[in-house]
Design a protein around this motif. Structure first.
Motif, mmCIF file in Angstrom:
data_model
loop_
_atom_site.group_PDB
_atom_site.id
_atom_site.type_symbol
_atom_site.label_atom_id
_atom_site.label_comp_id
_atom_site.label_asym_id
_atom_site.label_seq_id
_atom_site.Cartn_x
_atom_site.Cartn_y
_atom_site.Cartn_z
ATOM 1 N N CYS A 1 1.950 -1.977 5.900
ATOM 2 C CA CYS A 1 1.541 -1.585 4.538
ATOM 3 C C CYS A 1 1.635 -2.746 3.546
ATOM 4 O O CYS A 1 1.329 -2.572 2.363
ATOM 5 C CB CYS A 1 2.413 -0.436 4.043
ATOM 6 N N HIS B 1 0.853 -1.184 0.000
ATOM 7 C CA HIS B 1 0.000 0.000 0.000
ATOM 8 C C HIS B 1 0.889 1.235 0.000
ATOM 9 O O HIS B 1 1.620 1.486 0.955
ATOM 10 C CB HIS B 1 -0.911 -0.006 1.223
ATOM 11 N N ARG B 2 0.846 2.021 -1.076
ATOM 12 C CA ARG B 2 1.724 3.170 -1.226
ATOM 13 C C ARG B 2 1.118 4.432 -0.607
ATOM 14 O O ARG B 2 -0.065 4.476 -0.285
ATOM 15 C CB ARG B 2 2.031 3.404 -2.708
ATOM 16 N N THR C 1 -5.028 -10.030 -7.749
ATOM 17 C CA THR C 1 -4.547 -8.766 -8.285
ATOM 18 C C THR C 1 -3.611 -8.994 -9.447
ATOM 19 O O THR C 1 -3.597 -8.251 -10.413
ATOM 20 C CB THR C 1 -3.820 -7.974 -7.176
ATOM 21 N N GLY D 1 -2.117 5.966 -1.824
ATOM 22 C CA GLY D 1 -3.355 5.215 -1.648
ATOM 23 C C GLY D 1 -3.502 4.020 -2.568
ATOM 24 O O GLY D 1 -4.439 3.228 -2.410
ATOM 25 N N SER D 2 -2.592 3.857 -3.540
ATOM 26 C CA SER D 2 -2.681 2.741 -4.486
ATOM 27 C C SER D 2 -1.973 1.507 -3.934
ATOM 28 O O SER D 2 -1.160 1.588 -3.005
ATOM 29 C CB SER D 2 -2.051 3.143 -5.825
ATOM 30 N N TRP D 3 -2.298 0.344 -4.525
ATOM 31 C CA TRP D 3 -1.625 -0.917 -4.210
ATOM 32 C C TRP D 3 -0.766 -1.303 -5.398
ATOM 33 O O TRP D 3 -1.181 -1.162 -6.548
ATOM 34 C CB TRP D 3 -2.638 -2.022 -3.915
ATOM 35 N N HIS D 4 0.443 -1.801 -5.132
ATOM 36 C CA HIS D 4 1.342 -2.158 -6.218
ATOM 37 C C HIS D 4 2.165 -3.373 -5.804
ATOM 38 O O HIS D 4 2.614 -3.474 -4.661
ATOM 39 C CB HIS D 4 2.286 -0.989 -6.536
ATOM 40 N N GLU E 1 0.496 -6.470 2.210
ATOM 41 C CA GLU E 1 -0.606 -7.437 2.233
ATOM 42 C C GLU E 1 -0.031 -8.843 2.034
ATOM 43 O O GLU E 1 0.416 -9.193 0.941
ATOM 44 C CB GLU E 1 -1.601 -7.110 1.125
#
Length: 276
Positions: A60, A16-17, A71, A20-23, A62
């Protein structure tokens, strides 16, 4: 008992950056933050340039592999959609697209010699500990690893005198230094001035420590730079911004003077050290 957290080093997880995005990112190293004492991981985001690598809190990340797989499928669909439009790009357009979006070229896309050198470089400079530097009134985010001595290179932040470029670990030391430092411009001689911009010529042989500090600072913003300590053969040209307090370095380049010949540009490192 085996530390389970160490077993995820080298594994890709969702992160979680700050935006607010996930990468998806590969976990490279683990540490305890020396200031907050939080457990943190150094991560490299898949498909992004190494300048985007950073330390993130364990909270942060997952760890659910099923989430990662779902994903990943979605990301795969997105990439597939992108491929069709990418085929319409010219080679120059794609290169420009990759540069703007910080897309790092894979080893498979490089020739064997370049790939081997890049792997060696990546291994030596994999983890960046210094996240910020205080340079005058500016706090600047760094991009890359720089080989500061161990007791300095492991700090999350360095305080750097904007005039003599001395680097310090502690803010209290920095504040004391400011009251003691008599410098208000780079060493060497001023060779050009127009309005509030001035250029200084600095001999690496005469001002070795200053030029070494300059190169260490520059490396924080340049991925591929090998000149750090062997500065004696070089002449440095520094661009400064002048105000009533002194001359503030904003960029530089260096040359090797050849005997009996015109000087040869060896290293062009013009960088914006101060981001407004």
């Amino acid at each position: 008992m085996e530390d389970k957290s160490s077993s995820i080093i080298g594994v890709s997880q969702l992160v979680h950056r700050d935006d607010g995005s996930w990468h998806m990112a590969k976990l490279i190293q683990k540490r305890e933050n020396p200031e907050t004492h939080d457990t943190e991981y150094y991560v490299h985001y898949d498909g992004l340039n190494r300048r985007m690598d950073e330390w993130v809190r364990a909270a942060c990340i997952e760890p659910d592999s099923s989430v990662v797989q779902d994903t990943g499928a979605l990301a795969g669909d997105h990439v597939q959609d992108g491929l069709s439009s990418e085929r319409k790009m010219t080679r120059n357009m794609k290169r420009r697209h990759d540069e703007i979006n910080h897309v790092q070229k894979s080893f498979e896309e490089m020739d064997p010699t370049t790939a081997a050198l890049e792997k060696e470089h990546e291994a030596l400079t994999k983890v960046k500990y210094i996240n910020k530097v205080q340079l005058g009134k500016y706090e600047i985010d760094t991009w890359y690893f720089s080989p500061y001595p161990d007791e300095y290179g492991r700090q999350t932040k360095l305080w750097i005198c904007q005039y003599c470029l001395k680097y310090m670990r502690l803010e209290a030391t920095y504040v004391q230094h400011l009251s003691d430092c008599s410098w208000d411009q780079p060493p060497g001689k001023e060779i050009y001035r127009k309005a509030n911009m001035s250029v200084f010529e600095v001999d690496g042989y005469v001002h070795k420590i200053y030029c070494q500090n300059l190169c260490l600072l520059a490396k924080l913003f340049l991925d591929h730079k090998t000149l750090y300590f062997d500065v004696e053969p070089f002449i440095f040209y520094l661009l400064t911004e002048v105000d009533k307090y002194g001359c503030h370095v904003v960029g530089y380049f260096s040359k090797v003077p050849l005997k009996g010949q015109a000087t040869r540009t060896e290293s062009l490192c013009v960088i914006g050290m101060v981001v407004r």
